[in-house]
Design an enzyme around this catalytic site. Structure first.
Site, PDB file in Angstrom:
ATOM      1  N   ASN A  27      51.772  34.983  65.457  1.00  0.00           N
ATOM      2  CA  ASN A  27      50.814  33.970  66.100  1.00  0.00           C
ATOM      3  C   ASN A  27      50.378  34.783  67.540  1.00  0.00           C
ATOM      4  O   ASN A  27      51.002  35.638  68.028  1.00  0.00           O
ATOM      5  CB  ASN A  27      51.584  32.632  66.620  1.00  0.00           C
ATOM      6  CG  ASN A  27      52.373  32.441  65.375  1.00  0.00           C
ATOM      7  OD1 ASN A  27      53.443  32.936  65.126  1.00  0.00           O
ATOM      8  ND2 ASN A  27      52.412  31.013  65.054  1.00  0.00           N
ATOM      9  N   HIS A  43      44.568  29.838  64.602  1.00  0.00           N
ATOM     10  CA  HIS A  43      44.694  31.206  64.929  1.00  0.00           C
ATOM     11  C   HIS A  43      43.283  31.825  64.847  1.00  0.00           C
ATOM     12  O   HIS A  43      43.220  33.166  64.391  1.00  0.00           O
ATOM     13  CB  HIS A  43      45.774  32.007  64.240  1.00  0.00           C
ATOM     14  CG  HIS A  43      47.195  31.337  64.506  1.00  0.00           C
ATOM     15  ND1 HIS A  43      48.213  31.682  63.854  1.00  0.00           N
ATOM     16  CD2 HIS A  43      47.683  30.630  65.376  1.00  0.00           C
ATOM     17  CE1 HIS A  43      49.221  31.128  64.131  1.00  0.00           C
ATOM     18  NE2 HIS A  43      48.967  30.291  64.943  1.00  0.00           N
ATOM     19  N   TYR A  60      52.734  31.875  56.227  1.00  0.00           N
ATOM     20  CA  TYR A  60      51.372  32.219  56.290  1.00  0.00           C
ATOM     21  C   TYR A  60      50.932  33.692  55.576  1.00  0.00           C
ATOM     22  O   TYR A  60      52.087  34.239  55.445  1.00  0.00           O
ATOM     23  CB  TYR A  60      51.136  32.366  57.807  1.00  0.00           C
ATOM     24  CG  TYR A  60      51.540  31.442  58.774  1.00  0.00           C
ATOM     25  CD1 TYR A  60      50.809  30.713  59.582  1.00  0.00           C
ATOM     26  CD2 TYR A  60      52.860  31.629  59.155  1.00  0.00           C
ATOM     27  CE1 TYR A  60      51.170  29.930  60.544  1.00  0.00           C
ATOM     28  CE2 TYR A  60      53.425  30.759  60.224  1.00  0.00           C
ATOM     29  CZ  TYR A  60      52.395  29.846  60.881  1.00  0.00           C
ATOM     30  OH  TYR A  60      53.094  29.069  61.883  1.00  0.00           O
TER      31      TYR A  60
HETATM   32  N1  6FA Z   1      49.506  30.934  69.283  1.00  0.00           N
HETATM   33  C1  6FA Z   1      50.666  31.725  69.612  1.00  0.00           C
HETATM   34  O1  6FA Z   1      50.537  32.989  69.773  1.00  0.00           O
HETATM   35  N2  6FA Z   1      51.771  30.928  69.312  1.00  0.00           N
HETATM   36  C2  6FA Z   1      51.629  29.478  68.644  1.00  0.00           C
HETATM   37  O2  6FA Z   1      52.682  29.093  68.604  1.00  0.00           O
HETATM   38  C3  6FA Z   1      50.466  29.040  68.785  1.00  0.00           C
HETATM   39  N3  6FA Z   1      50.287  27.810  68.218  1.00  0.00           N
HETATM   40  C4  6FA Z   1      48.893  27.180  68.330  1.00  0.00           C
HETATM   41  C5  6FA Z   1      49.051  25.595  68.079  1.00  0.00           C
HETATM   42  O3  6FA Z   1      50.111  25.055  67.571  1.00  0.00           O
HETATM   43  C6  6FA Z   1      47.844  25.317  68.266  1.00  0.00           C
HETATM   44  C7  6FA Z   1      47.662  23.630  68.044  1.00  0.00           C
HETATM   45  C8  6FA Z   1      46.650  25.887  68.554  1.00  0.00           C
HETATM   46  C9  6FA Z   1      45.289  25.033  68.764  1.00  0.00           C
HETATM   47  C10 6FA Z   1      46.689  27.028  68.852  1.00  0.00           C
HETATM   48  C11 6FA Z   1      48.059  27.592  68.594  1.00  0.00           C
HETATM   49  N4  6FA Z   1      47.967  29.234  68.857  1.00  0.00           N
HETATM   50  C12 6FA Z   1      49.257  29.832  68.930  1.00  0.00           C
HETATM   51  C13 6FA Z   1      46.755  29.864  68.836  1.00  0.00           C
HETATM   52  C14 6FA Z   1      46.589  30.337  70.653  1.00  0.00           C
HETATM   53  O4  6FA Z   1      47.083  29.157  71.371  1.00  0.00           O
HETATM   54  C15 6FA Z   1      44.992  30.786  70.523  1.00  0.00           C
HETATM   55  O5  6FA Z   1      45.009  31.827  69.844  1.00  0.00           O
HETATM   56  C16 6FA Z   1      44.910  31.370  72.136  1.00  0.00           C
HETATM   57  O6  6FA Z   1      45.050  30.327  73.024  1.00  0.00           O
HETATM   58  C17 6FA Z   1      43.269  31.750  72.008  1.00  0.00           C
HETATM   59  O7  6FA Z   1      43.213  32.168  73.299  1.00  0.00           O
HETATM   60  P1  6FA Z   1      41.723  32.433  73.896  1.00  0.00           P
HETATM   61  O8  6FA Z   1      41.528  32.828  75.450  1.00  0.00           O
HETATM   62  O9  6FA Z   1      40.873  32.827  72.891  1.00  0.00           O
HETATM   63  O10 6FA Z   1      41.073  30.617  74.059  1.00  0.00           O
HETATM   64  P2  6FA Z   1      41.670  29.287  74.581  1.00  0.00           P
HETATM   65  O11 6FA Z   1      41.435  28.452  73.626  1.00  0.00           O
HETATM   66  O12 6FA Z   1      43.120  29.624  74.893  1.00  0.00           O
HETATM   67  O13 6FA Z   1      41.121  29.154  75.830  1.00  0.00           O
HETATM   68  C18 6FA Z   1      39.597  28.894  76.060  1.00  0.00           C
HETATM   69  C19 6FA Z   1      39.445  28.036  77.475  1.00  0.00           C
HETATM   70  O14 6FA Z   1      37.987  28.166  77.544  1.00  0.00           O
HETATM   71  C20 6FA Z   1      39.981  26.595  77.131  1.00  0.00           C
HETATM   72  O15 6FA Z   1      40.654  26.116  78.231  1.00  0.00           O
HETATM   73  C21 6FA Z   1      38.591  25.785  77.116  1.00  0.00           C
HETATM   74  O16 6FA Z   1      38.581  24.553  77.835  1.00  0.00           O
HETATM   75  C22 6FA Z   1      37.681  26.771  77.949  1.00  0.00           C
HETATM   76  N5  6FA Z   1      36.118  26.440  77.533  1.00  0.00           N
HETATM   77  C23 6FA Z   1      35.729  26.537  76.332  1.00  0.00           C
HETATM   78  N6  6FA Z   1      34.414  26.281  76.562  1.00  0.00           N
HETATM   79  C24 6FA Z   1      34.001  26.298  77.856  1.00  0.00           C
HETATM   80  C25 6FA Z   1      32.836  26.134  78.466  1.00  0.00           C
HETATM   81  N7  6FA Z   1      31.942  26.047  78.032  1.00  0.00           N
HETATM   82  N8  6FA Z   1      32.870  25.978  79.942  1.00  0.00           N
HETATM   83  C26 6FA Z   1      33.973  26.180  80.800  1.00  0.00           C
HETATM   84  N9  6FA Z   1      35.268  26.395  80.011  1.00  0.00           N
HETATM   85  C27 6FA Z   1      35.293  26.745  78.615  1.00  0.00           C
END
Ligand code: 6FA
Length: 772
Positions: free
Chosen positions: A749, A706, A626
């Site tokens: 990450n 990310h 990356y």
């Molecule tokens: N980050 C790491 O540090 N290490 C890793 O190994 C890593 N791998 C991955 C990976 O393999 C994948 C496939 C993905 C998708 C991401 C990875 N990441 C990794 C990145 C990391 O997980 C993200 O950067 C991090 O979780 C982002 O954190 P946020 O708080 O910004 O956002 P989330 O997606 O975690 O949470 C958002 C939540 O809001 C979700 O639970 C969603 O369901 C909820 N939500 C969204 N819209 C909504 C709505 N309208 N109403 C209510 N809930 C809602």
């Protein structure tokens, strides 16, 4: 971490805590009181009402869909297979309907074991959508299945965005559904004494039921429920992911009355999840708990992914942290530097890194027996790196050392299981009486009076009047819905660039929630996004065990018996870690005089291989390379007409120097690999020049998941969305705390860095005057 595995077709359904139907009395259908469920993404409602008999074999059903839904179906059981599927679609202003059944994942055929009668007076197709009201007789049991008309059976819904092949023909074939889901239909609360009189009054004929009859009858015998009472909260946090869980914990710890709203359901066993592989039946070892099942996320049943973005994002408790590889890098000082775009006052990375590490300790020996498993790729890759001047380190013990270093992959697994924010911050929040957690509730918008937010609008009418949840006096809303989810809510709330607010305004489901144009707040929501461009190199070496390339058919269904037994016995062995085995970093100078950092993630096996030459798939490994901190490319994300999040401008290689620098790093690795005996580069193969390989790389495969920057922090409302306290410019009490605020990518990450920023953001929000 990025994976190149494609998401396979949905093949089964999940048994997890489900959303349940609620009462809906339909004034358009004689005020019959149905049980109704509305799917949160497409806004399609599925309803049922029964005669008073608790053993009824018939019901009146409804499917009501907004414009744009090409077809929708109600499956009379918790899955698409072997259950009658009642379908409808609009055609030239009329409805075409059919009953189907499928014995396999093939085109469902006509089902004739029930009688469907469309109730014309209540059914319609108009400019805002369509509604099918129908009587379904002999519908509660069928060959091989039944549902309880007096319980809470699981039902399934299916949605198609593409019209059926011959819309005028009820026997038309159609493409596989674009989305589907499940809910608990509370049939026990769906028996209405007016059922028969409604039918007698005209149902099943081509004329509407006489309004006077049905209105009078239902008014006397079907009292409507009082409107749901809404509880006001000091802080409403939207989204239980990396940012939202930390924010909710810190605010509830400070004694505030906190509501955390999550659109998805449980993940790990601790949260109620029970998606357990066949080999672990009878245990609590869910897909989300067992680290070695990480790669299984990308095939099979995919209820955990958000269906309304083109990219991988977790829509369940824990968000991305419940579905990711859990690579865990404590943030560097540079990550929070002003040079990386943070306003002054955000430079305490060290302090917050140790707070995070104190609550979620890092480990690079994820197996609790202290042994390292599947180390062959580690041993080979260090032979590539050492001649390039790399040193071996425990990465998180030296968080600021990110040049020419490598080490074992670090995780926040505890006792051989996924931990992350769910097993730490969410656990402590849940123990507090001033904290409430709602799952399966979808926030559509914030409700505001000019600059002041008064609450949130949800899709769930049981949580407040018409789904509205209010704030207490001086209360605040924090959006933590992720890089795609947060912008979607902002657009619907009239905050963002005009073109995106206009898209939301035209959407049939949420358009009415968009405030009048005079109160729109023009901010660069969705601009400035970054994601790591990443390129896979695949090598073969005779010592390497590719671990069956983490094929789901192996790790989920038929794992190596000794490894499964070891994990079941003591949570140790290969299943105690996710697939990565080694990580490395190197600073690279660019021709523009700027320095960019390269990160590498090494794992046994590969998701896909491209070569003309024979290779041994049991001996391959992948280096995902990356470009991270220092990249200069930016893209833009937004929504389409169906509110689906997507990249309007891809963020990778917009600046050609990013590509030049990544090519430099890739060349160094490939050249050094040549001196490692018996090591073969499989992809790109010997006929493919590296430059051509990178130039022709599928942009979507370059995505690392990310995403950051879509509601960037900054000091000016022309170039940022939130101010240095994470408050949305132009509002009094709306904040963003998630990946969106990150001004530029961190070194590694990002989830630990996002959590550290959430810790600091809450400290600033609490210190800000005027709050509850
Ligand atoms: N980050 C790491 O540090 N290490 C890793 O190994 C890593 N791998 C991955 C990976 O393999 C994948 C496939 C993905 C998708 C991401 C990875 N990441 C990794 C990145 C990391 O997980 C993200 O950067 C991090 O979780 C982002 O954190 P946020 O708080 O910004 O956002 P989330 O997606 O975690 O949470 C958002 C939540 O809001 C979700 O639970 C969603 O369901 C909820 N939500 C969204 N819209 C909504 C709505 N309208 N109403 C209510 N809930 C809602």
């Amino acid at each position: 971490m990025r994976l190149s595995l494609a998401v396979a077709a949905v093949a089964a359904y999940a048994r997890f805590a489900l959303a349940q139907s609620t009462q809906f009395c339909d004034s358009g259908a004689g005020n019959l009181c149905f049980q109704s469920f509305t799917d949160p993404v497409h806004g399609i409602s599925f309803r049922m009402v029964f005669p008073t008999s608790t053993t009824a074999t018939e019901f009146i059903g409804e499917i009501e869909a907004p414009t744009g839904v090409a077809w929708a179906g109600l499956a009379l059981g918790g899955g698409m297979l072997n259950n009658p599927l009642l379908m409808a679609w609009p055609n030239n202003g009329a409805l075409v309907t059919t009953a189907r059944i499928a014995a396999g994942y093939v085109q469902p055929t006509a089902y004739t074991g029930l009688t469907l009668t469309t109730i014309a007076g209540s059914s319609h197709v108009n400019s805002t959508g369509w509604k099918w009201t129908f009587r379904c007789q002999n519908c509660t049991s069928w060959s091989g299945g039944s549902f309880d008309p007096n319980g809470t059976p699981v039902m399934a819904w299916a949605y198609g965005a593409t019209p059926v092949f011959t819309p005028a023909d009820p026997n038309s074939n159609f493409a596989q559904h674009d989305d589907f889901g499940f809910w608990g239909m509370v049939t026990s609360a769906a028996h209405d004494a007016n059922y028969q009189s409604f039918l007698n009054g005209g149902g099943g004929t081509t004329t509407a039921p006489p309004t006077s009859t049905t209105t009078t009858t239902s008014a006397t015998s079907t009292p409507t429920l009082p409107p749901a009472q809404a509880t006001p909260y000091d802080y409403i946090i939207v989204g239980a992911g990396a940012g939202g869980i930390v924010a909710a914990d810190k605010l509830s710890q400070a004694g505030k009355k906190v509501l955390l709203i999550e659109r998805g359901g449980p993940s790990t066993a601790e949260t109620g999840g029970n998606n357990i592989p066949p080999w672990a039946k009878g245990t609590n070892d869910t897909r989300f708990d067992v680290p070695g099942l990480f790669e299984s996320m990308f095939t099979g049943n995919t209820f955990w992914w958000c269906k309304d973005t083109n990219f991988f994002a977790g829509c369940l408790t824990g968000g991305g942290t419940s579905v990711n590889a859990a690579l865990y890098w404590l943030p560097t000082d540079d990550d929070f530097s002003t040079g990386n775009g943070w306003p002054s006052g955000w430079q305490q990375a060290g302090q917050y890194a140790s707070i995070i590490n104190g609550r979620m300790p890092s480990t690079d020996t994820p197996s609790p027996d202290g042994k390292l498993y599947l180390q062959e790729s580690y041993n080979v890759v260090q032979q590539i790196l050492k001649p390039l001047g790399y040193s071996e380190l425990t990465i998180n013990s030296n968080r600021n050392f990110k040049d020419h270093v490598y080490g074992h992959s670090a995780y926040n697994f505890v006792n051989g299981k996924r931990a992350g924010p769910v097993a730490t911050y969410l656990r402590t929040s849940k123990a507090r009486s001033n904290f409430k957690f709602l799952q399966y509730v979808y926030v559509q918008s914030v409700v505001r009076n000019g600059a002041t937010i008064t609450g949130v609008q949800t899709n769930d009418t049981t949580v407040g009047p018409n789904g509205f949840i209010p704030l207490t006096k001086n209360g605040r809303v924090i959006l933590s819905a992720g890089s795609f989810g947060t912008p979607r809510i902002l657009f619907t709330s009239g905050i963002g660039p005009t073109d995106m607010i206009q898209v939301a305004q035209k959407n049939p489901t949420v358009g009415s929630l968009v405030p009048a144009q005079s109160s729109w707040i023009n901010l660069p929501v969705g601009f400035n996004v970054q994601d790591n461009p990443s390129i896979n190199l695949i090598f073969q070496h005779p010592t390497v065990d590719a671990y069956d390339n983490w094929d789901s058919a192996v790790i989920w269904d038929n794992p190596r018996p000794a490894d499964a037994a070891q994990y079941l016995k003591s949570n140790t062995g290969p299943f105690a870690g996710a697939s990565p085995r080694l990580n490395f970093w190197q600073a690279l100078g660019g021709p523009d005089g700027k320095t960019r950092w390269m990160q590498g993630t090494v794992r046994p096996g590969a998701g896909s291989v491209t070569t003309k030459y024979p290779y041994d798939s049991s001996k391959i490994f992948t280096i995902t390379v990356y470009l991270s901190y220092g990249i200069t490319s930016r893209g833009r994300i937004g929504i389409d007409a169906a509110m689906k999040g997507q990249a309007l401008v891809n963020p990778w290689f917009q600046d050609p120097v990013d590509k030049t620098v990544l090519l430099d790093g890739l060349n160094q690795i490939i050249n050094s690999a040549k001196q490692v005996s018996n090591l073969t580069l499989v992809t790109p193969d010997k006929d493919t020049a590296l430059t051509d390989y990178v130039n022709n790389y599928d942009p979507s495969a370059m995505c690392s998941n990310h995403w950051i920057g879509s509601a960037k922090i900054g000091t000016s409302n022309t170039t940022s969305v939130v101010d240095s306290n994470t408050k949305v410019w132009g509002t009094n009490n709306l904040f963003v705390v998630d990946a969106s605020i990150w001004p530029s990518l961190p070194m590694g990450n990002p989830h630990a860095a996002i959590m550290a920023s959430a810790e600091l953001a809450v400290a600033k929000i609490l210190a800000l005057s005027g709050g509850p």
